[in-house]
Scaffold this motif. Structure first.
Motif, mmCIF file in Angstrom:
data_model
loop_
_atom_site.group_PDB
_atom_site.id
_atom_site.type_symbol
_atom_site.label_atom_id
_atom_site.label_comp_id
_atom_site.label_asym_id
_atom_site.label_seq_id
_atom_site.Cartn_x
_atom_site.Cartn_y
_atom_site.Cartn_z
ATOM 1 N N UNK A 68 104.696 17.287 33.230
ATOM 2 C CA UNK A 68 103.238 18.195 33.105
ATOM 3 C C UNK A 68 102.934 18.927 34.444
ATOM 4 N N UNK A 69 103.149 18.146 35.471
ATOM 5 C CA UNK A 69 102.596 19.162 36.969
ATOM 6 C C UNK A 69 103.988 19.839 37.260
ATOM 7 N N UNK A 70 105.232 19.393 37.005
ATOM 8 C CA UNK A 70 106.194 20.300 37.374
ATOM 9 C C UNK A 70 106.488 21.437 36.386
ATOM 10 N N UNK A 71 106.280 21.184 35.132
ATOM 11 C CA UNK A 71 106.667 21.969 33.986
ATOM 12 C C UNK A 71 105.423 22.513 32.883
ATOM 13 N N UNK A 72 104.386 22.800 33.273
ATOM 14 C CA UNK A 72 103.256 22.804 32.230
ATOM 15 C C UNK A 72 103.479 23.576 30.998
ATOM 16 N N UNK A 73 104.528 24.291 31.143
ATOM 17 C CA UNK A 73 104.914 25.170 29.948
ATOM 18 C C UNK A 73 105.287 24.386 28.946
ATOM 19 N N UNK A 74 105.963 23.023 29.178
ATOM 20 C CA UNK A 74 106.488 22.293 27.999
ATOM 21 C C UNK A 74 105.321 21.759 26.987
ATOM 22 N N UNK A 75 104.246 21.862 27.218
ATOM 23 C CA UNK A 75 103.311 21.459 26.519
ATOM 24 C C UNK A 75 103.135 22.542 25.105
ATOM 25 N N UNK A 76 103.628 23.746 25.385
ATOM 26 C CA UNK A 76 103.214 24.915 24.430
ATOM 27 C C UNK A 76 104.771 25.251 24.163
ATOM 28 N N UNK A 77 105.715 24.975 24.525
ATOM 29 C CA UNK A 77 107.001 25.452 23.940
ATOM 30 C C UNK A 77 108.078 24.475 24.574
ATOM 31 N N UNK A 78 109.089 24.436 23.541
ATOM 32 C CA UNK A 78 110.111 23.296 23.960
ATOM 33 C C UNK A 78 111.033 23.607 25.054
ATOM 34 N N UNK A 79 111.528 22.637 25.600
ATOM 35 C CA UNK A 79 112.410 22.525 26.843
ATOM 36 C C UNK A 79 113.800 23.531 26.248
ATOM 37 N N UNK A 80 114.051 23.084 25.266
ATOM 38 C CA UNK A 80 115.283 23.655 24.906
ATOM 39 C C UNK A 80 115.249 24.449 23.640
ATOM 40 N N UNK A 81 114.802 25.861 23.718
ATOM 41 C CA UNK A 81 114.707 26.435 22.469
ATOM 42 C C UNK A 81 116.182 27.020 21.933
ATOM 43 N N UNK A 82 115.810 26.884 20.677
ATOM 44 C CA UNK A 82 116.959 27.061 19.775
ATOM 45 C C UNK A 82 117.600 28.382 20.147
ATOM 46 N N UNK A 83 119.024 28.712 20.017
ATOM 47 C CA UNK A 83 119.346 30.004 20.545
ATOM 48 C C UNK A 83 119.471 30.822 19.398
ATOM 49 N N UNK A 84 119.040 32.016 19.745
ATOM 50 C CA UNK A 84 118.717 33.092 18.595
ATOM 51 C C UNK A 84 119.948 34.172 18.431
ATOM 52 N N UNK A 85 120.396 34.115 17.123
ATOM 53 C CA UNK A 85 121.655 34.911 16.957
ATOM 54 C C UNK A 85 121.032 36.188 16.333
ATOM 55 N N UNK A 86 121.635 37.213 16.696
ATOM 56 C CA UNK A 86 121.318 38.615 16.039
ATOM 57 C C UNK A 86 121.388 38.700 14.619
ATOM 58 N N UNK A 87 120.474 39.387 14.295
ATOM 59 C CA UNK A 87 120.497 39.537 12.827
ATOM 60 C C UNK A 87 119.783 38.553 11.903
ATOM 61 N N UNK A 88 119.548 37.182 12.586
ATOM 62 C CA UNK A 88 118.961 36.174 12.145
ATOM 63 C C UNK A 88 117.350 36.172 12.121
ATOM 64 N N UNK A 89 116.578 35.839 11.146
ATOM 65 C CA UNK A 89 115.256 35.884 11.430
ATOM 66 C C UNK A 89 114.504 34.855 12.179
ATOM 67 N N UNK A 90 113.505 34.876 12.769
ATOM 68 C CA UNK A 90 113.323 33.823 13.612
ATOM 69 C C UNK A 90 112.248 32.832 12.908
#
Length: 90
Positions: A68-90
């Motif tokens: 949390x000290x080094x990467x506080x953003x991990x509290x609100x978003x994942x470390x490895x977000x799923x890859x988004x493919x064009x044309x695919x709904x989120x």
């Protein structure tokens, strides 16, 4: 020391009563420490396991805190977000 000697020499009833109560207290303490020793002997394996678990929990909390000290953003978003493919709904 002379004050204590004079108190003992007086042999007053209240002093005698205090000594009797002190002896009772010492007997009670002796009994309680015996029970505590027995309880610790019986539960020593459980206590060892509990301490080991606390060590693991402490280590995990330490690692979490460092994350949390080094990467506080991990509290609100994942470390490895799923890859988004064009044309695919989120």
């Amino acid at each position: 020391m002379s004050h204590v000697d004079s108190l003992i020499g007086e042999n007053r009833a209240d002093i005698r009563q205090a000594v009797v109560e002190l002896r009772k207290s010492l007997t009670t303490i002796d009994h309680l420490t015996g029970q505590l020793d027995q309880t610790l002997d019986v539960n020593s394996d459980n206590i060892d396991e509990l301490l080991e678990n606390l060590r693991h929990v402490s280590q995990n909390l330490k690692e979490f805190t460092n994350t949390i000290k080094t990467r506080p953003y991990t509290l609100i978003r994942s470390n490895n977000p799923r890859e988004h493919k064009t044309g695919e709904p989120r």
